[in-house]
Write a protein that holds these residues in place. Structure first.
Motif, mmCIF file in Angstrom:
data_model
loop_
_atom_site.group_PDB
_atom_site.id
_atom_site.type_symbol
_atom_site.label_atom_id
_atom_site.label_comp_id
_atom_site.label_asym_id
_atom_site.label_seq_id
_atom_site.Cartn_x
_atom_site.Cartn_y
_atom_site.Cartn_z
ATOM 1 N N PRO A 173 29.247 11.818 63.354
ATOM 2 C CA PRO A 173 30.016 12.670 64.269
ATOM 3 C C PRO A 173 31.524 12.506 64.155
ATOM 4 C CG PRO A 173 28.105 11.786 65.404
ATOM 5 C CD PRO A 173 28.159 11.121 64.068
ATOM 6 N N TYR A 195 37.189 15.833 70.614
ATOM 7 C CA TYR A 195 35.785 16.027 70.964
ATOM 8 C C TYR A 195 35.448 17.462 71.337
ATOM 9 C CZ TYR A 195 35.215 10.949 71.078
ATOM 10 O OH TYR A 195 35.150 9.617 70.736
ATOM 11 N N ARG A 213 31.393 14.597 75.908
ATOM 12 C CA ARG A 213 31.117 14.142 74.536
ATOM 13 C C ARG A 213 31.675 12.748 74.290
ATOM 14 N NH1 ARG A 213 32.361 19.727 71.083
ATOM 15 N NH2 ARG A 213 30.353 20.749 71.560
#
Length: 365
Positions: A173, A195, A213
């Motif tokens: 991520p 994010y 997030r």
């Protein structure tokens, strides 16, 4: 929220360092500039030491465990642990330069993404490898017959490949979220966690998405990078202690001491970082000036300690592989073999160990 709130015209080095490692924004009053400068220079020094010792030491471990020693399950574990630390320390000059430049990122968005991704790849790969090492030691003690029949280098290599895959999935991520942004007031470029994939800091929906997030990322990192592995390792060592106690055996084997020390060192170095990560999330929901100051001051210290762990293991292998003075007198190869050696019983003589080294050295020349 204005951009100047995120990146003030007179940058707070601690806030920006915390942002680099932990969060996408920090809303606190400026700390004393002398303290900020001191901690920033301290971070640069520790990062530099970790880079020099980590690249040399882990490179030496990779060379000896991977090419100079007979391949065993232990050498598979520790060579991959060294690879994870080597990759991380190899990228440390980017963080050193970023900190030295007053948190002005000149390397572009791609390296911004890679730098953070590699840092967390090291975290997950290292902690998973240490968990597997502990599980392997537990199986060898609790189920020695099974371990003798099925504990192979092929199985160890397959497990390490799976570990790298899972670690990459957990850190991937950051390839998406990590981004760069330029503060037009100061003409400084920052590497930060975007994010929400947006530079709109006023829209409430964007702010809520960013916060959600961010909390998920820190929760995943704390759960899979610390809490679960630490819990499993405690279980494995408890099972070993119970077995050894029932069998009236001792913990005195040298490979076991090396493994246990490496595990303890890792969790001591990373524990403050994870605790401050959790406190940082709490900080955004609890307006407490003391907590904010503690997080700001503690974060660069905790980050430096976590980074320093990547250069510790080679020294632990050498100085725990043999008695300290003996390690200084003997060859580095012998010290590493002692650290990684498989156990063949307590009655193995030092003459047999020396002969093993001589045979391996002759085969490699």
């Amino acid at each position: 929220m204005e951009l100047s709130t995120l990146f003030p015209s007179s940058p707070n080095p601690l806030a920006l360092q915390l942002e680099e490692e932990e969060d996408e924004y920090v809303l606190v009053d400026d700390l004393p500039s002398e303290l900020e400068t001191t901690l920033r220079y301290l971070s640069i020094i520790i990062y530099s030491i970790a880079f020099l010792l980590g690249t040399i030491g882990n490179g030496l471990v990779i060379w000896i465990a991977g090419f100079r020693m007979k391949k065993t399950v232990n050498t598979v574990w520790f060579s991959h642990l060294a690879i994870a630390d080597f990759i991380f320390t190899f990228f440390l000059p980017l963080s050193i330069a970023y900190t030295a430049l007053g948190f002005d990122w000149p390397f572009g968005t791609l390296l911004c993404k890679l730098n953070s991704t590699v840092a967390f790849l090291n975290l997950f790969a290292s902690v998973f490898l240490l968990t597997i090492i502990s599980a392997d030691r537990c199986v060898s003690v609790v189920r020695p017959v099974w371990a003798q029949n099925y504990r192979t280098t092929r199985l160890a290599s397959a497990i390490t490949m799976a570990i790298w895959l899972v670690a990459f999935c957990l850190c991937s991520p950051y390839l998406a979220f990590r981004d760069t942004i330029q503060d037009n007031e100061t003409n400084v470029t920052h590497c930060y966690n975007n994010y929400a994939f947006s530079t709109d800091f006023d829209d409430l929906e964007v702010v809520a998405l960013r916060s959600m997030r961010h909390q998920v990322m820190i929760s995943v990192r704390f759960l899979f990078g610390f809490l679960l592995p630490f819990g499993l390792i405690l279980v494995f060592y408890s099972l070993m202690a119970l077995k050894l106690r029932r069998s009236h055996l001792s913990w005195s084997s040298r490979p076991f001491k090396v493994m246990a020390t490496v595990v303890v060192a890792f969790f001591i170095c990373w524990f403050p970082y994870h605790i401050l990560s959790v406190l940082e999330v709490v900080m955004h929901h609890w307006d407490n000036k003391t907590l904010k100051s503690a997080v700001l001051i503690g974060s660069p210290l905790a980050t430096s300690l976590a980074f320093f762990n990547s250069c510790l293991n080679p020294f632990l292998y050498v100085f725990l592989g043999r008695d300290f003075k003996e390690s200084l007198r003997r060859s580095i190869l012998l010290a590493f073999e002692s650290a990684f050696s498989e156990e063949h019983g307590k009655n193995t003589s030092s003459q047999e160990k020396s002969r093993s080294i001589s045979d391996q050295s002759s085969q490699c020349t």
